[in-house]
Each structure stands twice: as structure tokens, then as C-alpha cells.
Design an enzyme around this catalytic site. Structure first.
Site, PDB file in Angstrom:
ATOM      1  N   GLU A 104       0.838  -1.214   0.000  1.00 29.95           N
ATOM      2  CA  GLU A 104       0.000   0.000   0.000  1.00 29.95           C
ATOM      3  C   GLU A 104       0.866   1.255   0.000  1.00 29.95           C
ATOM      4  O   GLU A 104       0.623   2.197  -0.757  1.00 29.95           O
ATOM      5  CB  GLU A 104      -0.921  -0.015   1.217  1.00 29.95           C
ATOM      6  CG  GLU A 104      -1.746   1.241   1.408  1.00 29.95           C
ATOM      7  CD  GLU A 104      -1.755   1.736   2.850  1.00 29.95           C
ATOM      8  OE1 GLU A 104      -1.418   2.912   3.086  1.00 29.95           O
ATOM      9  OE2 GLU A 104      -2.106   0.925   3.731  1.00 29.95           O
ATOM     10  N   GLU A 181       6.876   3.685  11.515  1.00 34.14           N
ATOM     11  CA  GLU A 181       5.450   3.568  11.838  1.00 34.14           C
ATOM     12  C   GLU A 181       5.218   2.480  12.883  1.00 34.14           C
ATOM     13  O   GLU A 181       4.413   2.646  13.804  1.00 34.14           O
ATOM     14  CB  GLU A 181       4.659   3.266  10.565  1.00 34.14           C
ATOM     15  CG  GLU A 181       3.158   3.231  10.775  1.00 34.14           C
ATOM     16  CD  GLU A 181       2.398   2.989   9.488  1.00 34.14           C
ATOM     17  OE1 GLU A 181       1.170   2.747   9.578  1.00 34.14           O
ATOM     18  OE2 GLU A 181       3.004   3.021   8.398  1.00 34.14           O
TER      19      GLU A 181
END
Length: 466
Positions: A104, A181
Site C-alpha cells: 500500500e 510507523e
């Protein structure tokens, strides 16, 4: 005011057993004939009390299996676009843990026609909103623009998902972003405790692992593995294009056919890949897990096995969940916060997947209040199982669900998302009135029977704190 809904097609969206759906629910009905490739159906037409059309939902199935759904909404000037792919972290095994989320990210890095900057500029210069997310069972790229820019948004996303280059340099750069992240989520005790809860419930399995992957899997994943994953899962048969707003369906189809026809993408053959429909939830592993962190509070999640996404009792669970911990009038809020001051925030939740589900309670409290908090929460769950809820709680729960549903669907982005999820993970697209009627039909006996079934099961407990 209720709206009148006309179902002009012969088939609820998504019910195509011959195309791969496994309908194993005990309440499953015989499936109507699947939609033929190359055709368009009208799924719903909604009229107001004066007979004026306020919404039309149409669906086109392209020969390669790509599904295109639109909802033409009255009184809006926006268009929300979503491209949904039937792949998420639950489709990953071993070394591919985190591949869906990694991919993604990479699809924003540039195509054969647009650089990463070009992708950003294309939507920024028309005032659009653009993002993507990965879930356990699907990935979605979405944009919200003015109605006049609908074709642009479809083209940008279509370019990204069919025409990306995924270079070695992009993989290495984005690897560092994802590691950062993961570290960010690891610093959030709420994220950590929910991941720990899933790990205890489902173990080291695709459903039990975090969506973003682990440091080890992301550090070791190669470009070749990601490309293989991309080729395997990004196919017309696994994709759904949904557009809602001030749009014309034929224009949406033309835009999608042009955007997705790069590199012969639409020439691939296949029938739509559809989810398993069942009301049999996989078992969970009872027990507890603890992660020690130097925090001011202890974060707790306590729960049990729940219902699958398409279980016919999901509306009953919605009312039960609302009464338990869905607002300031709920039992948990009143007992834990208002009466005893044990915690600032306490809530209940239900999470659903195609073959699994969880129901739980989340709360954060001071270390000295952990035992008292758990005692109160367990007592409330036991009381629900033994006595159920009251008629007043039933009425409040229904009202809260009705209001949340209608208010939450007043913008084009919410309508676009509703179409995508109905096509990818639900058994059919229910009209808003159908959902409202299903909520209204929930009885006190149904809620109390479900509470007695769920809250006598062995518990799953996750704890994060000092």
C-alpha cells in the site's frame, strides 16, 4: 422520515456462489443467479416521501471480474472514490507478514506515468483528499474530490494500482518509513494492548498478528517478494471500484475502464473473488498476556469470542454492545467512572471478521485501581449474562444505533465505503431502511439470550503498563 427503496435487480450484491463465495451460514438462502460479465444492474433506488429519487445504486461487472459500483446522491457536489482490494494482513503467511501494508505504501511512490510528486499534486491542485489504509481483510485507496474531478481521481488511483514501478530504491526508502510507523504504534499503549489481545485470542496466526508487520519481517522482506504478492493479489477479480456523490454511473464506468486498462490489466480473466459467509466463529485461546511498560496508567482489554461479520445476530450484538459500553449512559461508564471514579475512559467493542469475532471491554486506569476495575468489569459482564438488559436500555441502544447509522451516512465518503464493504466482506448490500428495520426488530429476549451465551465463555485478557 422513512424513504422508499426499490430493488430493481434480481440479485443482492455479492451473492455469487458460482463465482467463489462459500455460503455456509445456517440461515443461508438459495443464491439467485450471478450477474453476467459485461452487464449493469440497478441494485437500489431510493425515493423520498414525495416520490423524488434521492439515491440510485448501480453495479457493473466487467469481463475480467472488476466490479464497479456507484451511488448517485441528490443534493451533493462531491464525489468520493474508492478502490478496494480483497487482500489484507490475514492473507499473509510467515515471511510475508506486513506485505499488504508495505505494498500500500509503495503504490504511492510513482508509476510509469506519474512520479510520487505528480500523484500528490494531481489531487492537491483540485482541493481533493487522498489516502489509503490496510485492514486485516482488505486494502483501500480512496479520494474525495469535487464532482467535476471524479474521472481524475479514478485515473490517479487506477494508475497507481495497475502501473506502479516499485523500484529497489523505493522499497528501501519505504522500509524505513514503515519501521518508524511500527515504532510509533509500539509507543501507543492502546495499540499495543489491542494487538496483544488479538495475539492471545488467535495466536501467531494472520488474524492474531499486527497489520503493519514486525520489525523482523519488514527488515527481511525483498522487492521480489513484494512484486510476487502484488501480482498474486492485485487482479481485476479481487478489486472493487466504488464511487458515491453527484455522479453518473456510465461516466464512472468509462473512467474506470480507461484508468484500469493500462498494461492489459482488464484483459485478465476471472470471476469476482468473494468472502466466506458463515455464522460459525472460530474458537479463541483463553488466557492472559502482559507487556510491561514505564507508563502512568495500565491499559486493559478483557473479552471473549464474539460473532462473525455476517452472523444474523450482529444487530442484536450491536444493541447489547451499546448498552454495555457504547456511551455515557452505558453500564460500564456509569459503574466504572461515574459511581466509582476508577477510570476516565471505559468502553466496550465488537470486532468482526469473516470466520471470527471478539467482544471486549477496554479501560485505562491507575496501577492501584487495576484489581478494583477488573472486579467491576467482570461483575457487570456476569450480571449481563445472568440478568440481561432492561427495556429502557434496549430502547436507548436501538436509538443510539439508528442515529449513528443515519448521521454517519450523510456524506459521500461514508456512502462510498458502505458500497465497498458490502461488496467485499458482507453477504449483500442492505438499504438503510433495511438496516433500520433490522435494528428495530431486535427484541429484549434476543439481546439477553446472546448476553447469556457470550459472557459465560472463558476470558481473554491483555494488560500493558507498569
Amino acid at each position: 422520515m422513512r424513504l422508499r427503496v426499490t430493488h430493481a435487480n434480481h440479485r443482492p450484491t455479492g451473492q455469487q456462489d458460482s463465482a467463489g463465495r462459500s455460503a455456509v451460514s445456517s440461515d443461508a438462502q438459495p443464491a439467485p443467479a450471478p450477474q453476467q460479465a459485461g452487464t449493469t444492474e440497478t441494485l437500489q433506488t431510493v425515493r423520498d416521501a414525495d416520490g423524488q429519487v434521492t439515491s440510485v445504486v448501480r453495479r457493473t461487472l466487467l469481463p475480467g471480474g472488476l466490479r464497479i459500483l456507484s451511488e448517485q446522491m441528490a443534493g451533493v457536489r462531491s464525489a468520493s472514490v474508492g478502490v478496494w482490494i480483497a487482500v489484507g494482513s490475514r492473507d499473509e503467511e510467515g515471511a510475508l507478514h506486513g506485505a499488504s501494508h508495505f505494498l500500500e505504501h509503495l503504490l504511492f511512490k510513482g508509476t510509469r506515468e506519474r512520479s510520487a510528486m505528480d500523484i500528490s499534486v494531481a489531487l492537491d491542485e483540485v482541493g481533493g483528499e487522498f489516502n489509503a489504509f490496510t485492514a486485516k481483510e482488505y486494502t483501500c485507496f480512496h479520494a474525495r474530490v469535487l464532482d467535476t474531478d471524479m474521472a481524475l481521481a479514478v485515473d490517479v488511483i487506477g494508475d497507481m494500482v495497475t502501473n506502479s514501478v516499485i523500484t529497489d530504491e523505493d522499497v528501501e526508502a519505504e522500509r524505513e518509513v514503515i519501521l518508524d510507523e511500527i515504532a510509533m504504534h509500539d509507543d501507543d499503549p492502546d495499540d499495543v494492548v489491542h494487538n496483544l489481545f488479538a495475539l492471545q485470542a488467535w495466536g501467531d496466526s494472520p488474524l492474531g498478528r499486527p497489520i503493519a508487520g514486525s520489525v523482523e519481517s519488514i527488515e527481511s522482506m525483498t522487492r521480489e517478494q513484494i512484486l510476487d504478492f502484488y501480482e498474486t493479489h492485485y487482479r481485476p477479480a479481487t478489486m472493487v471500484v466504488t464511487v458515491a456523490g453527484n455522479v453518473d454511473h456510465d461516466a464512472v464506468v468509462r473512467a474506470a475502464e480507461a484508468a484500469f486498462n493500462r498494461n492489459g490489466f482488464l484483459e485478465r480473466t476471472g470471476t469476482p473473488v468473494l468472502p466466506t459467509i458463515t455464522d460459525a466463529a472460530d474458537p479463541v485461546t483463553p488466557g492472559s498476556r502482559t507487556v510491561t511498560r514505564s507508563l502512568e496508567q495500565v491499559n486493559l482489554v478483557l473479552g471473549v469470542r464474539g460473532l462473525t461479520r455476517n452472523d444474523p445476530r450482529r444487530f442484536v450484538l450491536g444493541v447489547l454492545n451499546t448498552a454495555l459500553g457504547g456511551g455515557t449512559s452505558s453500564r460500564l461508564f456509569q459503574e466504572v467512572r461515574e459511581k466509582r471514579g476508577l477510570a476516565y475512559s471505559v468502553y466496550s467493542f465488537s470486532s468482526h471478521h469473516d470466520v471470527a469475532g471478539l467482544v471486549g471491554v477496554g479501560v485505562a486506569c491507575l496501577p492501584a485501581k487495576v484489581e478494583d476495575t477488573l472486579t467491576v468489569v467482570r461483575a457487570e459482564l456476569a450480571r449481563l449474562a445472568a440478568e440481561g438488559i432492561t427495556p429502557e436500555e434496549l430502547a436507548r441502544g436501538k436509538g443510539q444505533l439508528r442515529g449513528g447509522l443515519v448521521l454517519g451516512l450523510e456524506d459521500s465518503a461514508a456512502r462510498m465505503s458502505r458500497l465497498g464493504k458490502a461488496e467485499l466482506v458482507y453477504d449483500r448490500l442492505m438499504s438503510i431502511d433495511e438496516v433500520l428495520e433490522a435494528i428495530d426488530a431486535v427484541t429484549l429476549e434476543q439481546v439477553n439470550a446472546l448476553a447469556a451465551e457470550l459472557f459465560v465463555q472463558p476470558e481473554v485478557l491483555a494488560t500493558v503498563g507498569p
